[in-house]
Scaffold this motif. Structure first.
Motif, PDB file in Angstrom:
ATOM      1  N   THR A   1      48.435  57.883  71.362  1.00 16.99           N
ATOM      2  CA  THR A   1      47.498  58.261  72.428  1.00 16.99           C
ATOM      3  C   THR A   1      47.543  59.763  72.675  1.00 16.99           C
ATOM      4  O   THR A   1      46.504  60.410  72.844  1.00 16.99           O
ATOM      5  N   GLN A   2      48.743  60.323  72.706  1.00 18.53           N
ATOM      6  CA  GLN A   2      48.899  61.765  72.930  1.00 18.53           C
ATOM      7  C   GLN A   2      48.309  62.577  71.792  1.00 18.53           C
ATOM      8  O   GLN A   2      47.726  63.640  72.010  1.00 18.53           O
ATOM      9  N   LYS A   3      48.439  62.074  70.570  1.00 11.77           N
ATOM     10  CA  LYS A   3      47.849  62.763  69.418  1.00 11.77           C
ATOM     11  C   LYS A   3      46.326  62.826  69.525  1.00 11.77           C
ATOM     12  O   LYS A   3      45.711  63.840  69.168  1.00 11.77           O
ATOM     13  N   LYS A   4      45.716  61.760  70.015  1.00 15.75           N
ATOM     14  CA  LYS A   4      44.254  61.725  70.148  1.00 15.75           C
ATOM     15  C   LYS A   4      43.760  62.778  71.136  1.00 15.75           C
ATOM     16  O   LYS A   4      42.623  63.239  71.043  1.00 15.75           O
ATOM     17  N   GLU A   5      44.614  63.157  72.074  1.00 10.65           N
ATOM     18  CA  GLU A   5      44.256  64.202  73.034  1.00 10.65           C
ATOM     19  C   GLU A   5      44.593  65.590  72.508  1.00 10.65           C
ATOM     20  O   GLU A   5      43.793  66.521  72.613  1.00 10.65           O
ATOM     21  N   PHE A   6      45.810  65.713  71.901  1.00  5.50           N
ATOM     22  CA  PHE A   6      46.302  67.036  71.504  1.00  5.50           C
ATOM     23  C   PHE A   6      45.551  67.621  70.316  1.00  5.50           C
ATOM     24  O   PHE A   6      45.150  68.795  70.345  1.00  5.50           O
ATOM     25  N   TYR A   7      45.383  66.851  69.244  1.00  2.00           N
ATOM     26  CA  TYR A   7      44.797  67.398  68.026  1.00  2.00           C
ATOM     27  C   TYR A   7      43.394  67.980  68.240  1.00  2.00           C
ATOM     28  O   TYR A   7      43.125  69.104  67.795  1.00  2.00           O
ATOM     29  N   PRO A   8      42.472  67.281  68.907  1.00  2.00           N
ATOM     30  CA  PRO A   8      41.150  67.890  69.129  1.00  2.00           C
ATOM     31  C   PRO A   8      41.221  69.211  69.894  1.00  2.00           C
ATOM     32  O   PRO A   8      40.496  70.153  69.585  1.00  2.00           O
ATOM     33  N   LYS A   9      42.132  69.276  70.888  1.00  4.30           N
ATOM     34  CA  LYS A   9      42.279  70.516  71.653  1.00  4.30           C
ATOM     35  C   LYS A   9      42.831  71.641  70.767  1.00  4.30           C
ATOM     36  O   LYS A   9      42.330  72.770  70.798  1.00  4.30           O
ATOM     37  N   ALA A  10      43.866  71.325  70.002  1.00  5.08           N
ATOM     38  CA  ALA A  10      44.484  72.333  69.138  1.00  5.08           C
ATOM     39  C   ALA A  10      43.516  72.791  68.050  1.00  5.08           C
ATOM     40  O   ALA A  10      43.421  73.994  67.757  1.00  5.08           O
ATOM     41  N   PHE A  11      42.777  71.858  67.460  1.00  4.83           N
ATOM     42  CA  PHE A  11      41.846  72.206  66.386  1.00  4.83           C
ATOM     43  C   PHE A  11      40.696  73.060  66.912  1.00  4.83           C
ATOM     44  O   PHE A  11      40.285  74.032  66.279  1.00  4.83           O
ATOM     45  N   ALA A  12      40.167  72.690  68.090  1.00  5.92           N
ATOM     46  CA  ALA A  12      39.070  73.464  68.685  1.00  5.92           C
ATOM     47  C   ALA A  12      39.541  74.875  69.026  1.00  5.92           C
ATOM     48  O   ALA A  12      38.815  75.855  68.820  1.00  5.92           O
ATOM     49  N   LEU A  13      40.764  74.976  69.540  1.00 10.11           N
ATOM     50  CA  LEU A  13      41.345  76.279  69.894  1.00 10.11           C
ATOM     51  C   LEU A  13      41.478  77.162  68.664  1.00 10.11           C
ATOM     52  O   LEU A  13      41.113  78.347  68.682  1.00 10.11           O
ATOM     53  N   MET A  14      41.990  76.597  67.578  1.00  8.84           N
ATOM     54  CA  MET A  14      42.153  77.363  66.350  1.00  8.84           C
ATOM     55  C   MET A  14      40.808  77.762  65.757  1.00  8.84           C
ATOM     56  O   MET A  14      40.608  78.916  65.337  1.00  8.84           O
ATOM     57  N   GLN A  15      39.874  76.834  65.699  1.00  5.76           N
ATOM     58  CA  GLN A  15      38.566  77.138  65.120  1.00  5.76           C
ATOM     59  C   GLN A  15      37.867  78.237  65.909  1.00  5.76           C
ATOM     60  O   GLN A  15      37.320  79.187  65.333  1.00  5.76           O
ATOM     61  N   GLU A  16      37.907  78.125  67.226  1.00  6.92           N
ATOM     62  CA  GLU A  16      37.267  79.125  68.085  1.00  6.92           C
ATOM     63  C   GLU A  16      37.860  80.513  67.855  1.00  6.92           C
ATOM     64  O   GLU A  16      37.126  81.508  67.720  1.00  6.92           O
ATOM     65  N   ASN A  17      39.177  80.601  67.768  1.00  5.43           N
ATOM     66  CA  ASN A  17      39.820  81.907  67.663  1.00  5.43           C
ATOM     67  C   ASN A  17      39.811  82.468  66.248  1.00  5.43           C
ATOM     68  O   ASN A  17      39.775  83.689  66.070  1.00  5.43           O
ATOM     69  N   MET A  18      39.824  81.612  65.250  1.00  7.85           N
ATOM     70  CA  MET A  18      39.658  82.089  63.877  1.00  7.85           C
ATOM     71  C   MET A  18      38.254  82.662  63.692  1.00  7.85           C
ATOM     72  O   MET A  18      38.064  83.718  63.069  1.00  7.85           O
ATOM     73  N   GLU A  19      37.249  81.978  64.244  1.00  9.71           N
ATOM     74  CA  GLU A  19      35.868  82.464  64.149  1.00  9.71           C
ATOM     75  C   GLU A  19      35.681  83.743  64.962  1.00  9.71           C
ATOM     76  O   GLU A  19      34.951  84.659  64.545  1.00  9.71           O
TER      77      GLU A  19
ATOM     78  N   ASP B   1      53.390  74.573  61.524  1.00 13.69           N
ATOM     79  CA  ASP B   1      54.638  74.022  62.048  1.00 13.69           C
ATOM     80  C   ASP B   1      54.397  73.198  63.314  1.00 13.69           C
ATOM     81  O   ASP B   1      55.029  72.150  63.529  1.00 13.69           O
ATOM     82  N   LEU B   2      53.481  73.684  64.152  1.00 16.39           N
ATOM     83  CA  LEU B   2      53.171  72.981  65.397  1.00 16.39           C
ATOM     84  C   LEU B   2      52.566  71.603  65.104  1.00 16.39           C
ATOM     85  O   LEU B   2      52.951  70.605  65.728  1.00 16.39           O
ATOM     86  N   ILE B   3      51.665  71.544  64.143  1.00 18.88           N
ATOM     87  CA  ILE B   3      51.032  70.276  63.791  1.00 18.88           C
ATOM     88  C   ILE B   3      52.051  69.308  63.182  1.00 18.88           C
ATOM     89  O   ILE B   3      52.064  68.117  63.497  1.00 18.88           O
ATOM     90  N   GLU B   4      52.916  69.830  62.318  1.00 17.89           N
ATOM     91  CA  GLU B   4      53.944  68.973  61.714  1.00 17.89           C
ATOM     92  C   GLU B   4      54.888  68.426  62.786  1.00 17.89           C
ATOM     93  O   GLU B   4      55.314  67.269  62.714  1.00 17.89           O
ATOM     94  N   THR B   5      55.208  69.252  63.789  1.00 16.05           N
ATOM     95  CA  THR B   5      56.090  68.802  64.870  1.00 16.05           C
ATOM     96  C   THR B   5      55.397  67.764  65.740  1.00 16.05           C
ATOM     97  O   THR B   5      56.024  66.798  66.193  1.00 16.05           O
ATOM     98  N   ALA B   6      54.106  67.948  65.967  1.00 15.68           N
ATOM     99  CA  ALA B   6      53.342  67.004  66.786  1.00 15.68           C
ATOM    100  C   ALA B   6      53.397  65.593  66.216  1.00 15.68           C
ATOM    101  O   ALA B   6      53.421  64.601  66.960  1.00 15.68           O
ATOM    102  N   GLU B   7      53.433  65.485  64.898  1.00 14.88           N
ATOM    103  CA  GLU B   7      53.477  64.174  64.253  1.00 14.88           C
ATOM    104  C   GLU B   7      54.686  63.356  64.697  1.00 14.88           C
ATOM    105  O   GLU B   7      54.625  62.128  64.778  1.00 14.88           O
ATOM    106  N   ASN B   8      55.781  64.042  64.997  1.00 15.86           N
ATOM    107  CA  ASN B   8      57.006  63.345  65.408  1.00 15.86           C
ATOM    108  C   ASN B   8      57.187  63.283  66.921  1.00 15.86           C
ATOM    109  O   ASN B   8      57.849  62.382  67.425  1.00 15.86           O
ATOM    110  N   LYS B   9      56.604  64.248  67.635  1.00  7.71           N
ATOM    111  CA  LYS B   9      56.863  64.359  69.066  1.00  7.71           C
ATOM    112  C   LYS B   9      55.852  63.608  69.939  1.00  7.71           C
ATOM    113  O   LYS B   9      56.133  63.326  71.107  1.00  7.71           O
ATOM    114  N   LEU B  10      54.685  63.327  69.403  1.00  7.92           N
ATOM    115  CA  LEU B  10      53.630  62.704  70.203  1.00  7.92           C
ATOM    116  C   LEU B  10      53.383  61.262  69.770  1.00  7.92           C
ATOM    117  O   LEU B  10      53.467  60.948  68.581  1.00  7.92           O
ATOM    118  N   ASN B  11      53.044  60.417  70.744  1.00  6.65           N
ATOM    119  CA  ASN B  11      52.644  59.064  70.383  1.00  6.65           C
ATOM    120  C   ASN B  11      51.166  59.059  70.000  1.00  6.65           C
ATOM    121  O   ASN B  11      50.480  60.095  70.077  1.00  6.65           O
TER     122      ASN B  11
END
Length: 256
Positions: free
Chosen positions: A188-206, A176-186
């Motif tokens: 440039t903001q997506k280029k910053e947010f997605y890598p942070k969110a993906f790294a956070l999820m990968q780290e904690n899932m592992e 849901d957070l990723i789907e919302t980001a598609e509409n809420k971020l421009n």
């Protein structure tokens, strides 16, 4: 961090430091709704009118039963069933079977995937068994929490740090957070947010995978004297990460 009525619940949920802040918010919302309904609200005509029309899903019927107040449950169910029976009688009276065919009769019934109901009665039943007063209560505020998340993420450095130091999210709420980001971020903001969110999820899932794996290894007699680390409660946290919710929560009951 400056807080207000819109940000306090979200910041509190992130400060809880559990596997998913949105699960924390969802639990708070559904417990509040059940307490409200079975406190005294079930005696109010406007609330009963809503619960009569909407009903409850299987999960929240169980939660209401466990909560207690058998009379309150009976009163809610009594008028809900009355309305349900009136509507069901009309749906069955209006029911018109579709045209049959040899091809349809030869085809195997497939219940492995969701299909749109083929009849008006089926569509009515589908709606009645998925609508829920308690679910609706959270849905109405969930979008606001998602919007507030991105508002704080973009404007508040302290909140960004809370996010980056969190344990991520369960998979459903992460989606849901990723789907919302598609509409809420421009862009440039997506280029910053997605890598942070993906790294956070990968780290904690592992991290959780390793904790659950160590839980398994710890049950080997050769490791009985070794430290559990963070693995003792990893099963319930792993389940939460995969599907949301709190599998190990005690039954939510009315305070006597």
């Amino acid at each position: 961090m400056k807080e207000n009525i819109a940000t306090i619940p979200l910041i509190k949920a992130f400060n809880a430091k559990d596997e998913c802040p949105f699960c924390n918010l969802e639990r708070e919302a559904e417990q509040h709704a059940v307490s409200f309904i079975l406190g005294s609200a079930y005696m109010e005509d406007d609330i009963r009118e809503k619960t009569d029309a909407t009903g409850f899903c299987r999960h929240h019927f169980k939660m209401m039963y466990d909560y207690g107040n058998r009379l309150g449950n009976a009163l809610i169910l009594s008028t809900h069933l009355k309305k349900l029976n009136q509507e069901l009688a009309k749906e069955m009276s209006d029911f018109a079977p579709g045209k049959s065919s040899l091809l349809k009769r030869m085809k195997r019934t497939d219940t492995t995937t969701e299909h749109e109901p083929q009849t008006a009665l089926g569509a009515w039943i589908s709606k009645k068994t998925t609508d829920c007063y308690v679910c609706d209560h959270f849905r109405k505020i969930y979008g606001r929490y998602l919007d507030t998340f991105f508002d704080l993420y973009l404007k508040n450095e302290e909140f960004r740090q809370l996010f980056e130091e969190s344990k991520g999210f369960c998979l459903p709420h992460f989606g849901d957070l990723i789907e919302t980001a598609e509409n809420k971020l421009n862009d440039t903001q997506k280029k910053e947010f997605y890598p942070k969110a993906f790294a956070l999820m990968q780290e904690n899932m592992e991290r959780l995978q390793k904790e659950v794996a160590w839980f398994v290894e710890k049950n080997d007699y050769r490791n009985k004297d070794k430290d559990w680390g963070n693995s003792a409660d990893s099963i319930q946290r792993g389940m939460q990460k995969c599907a949301g919710g709190y599998p190990a929560d005690e039954v939510f009951r009315a305070k006597l």
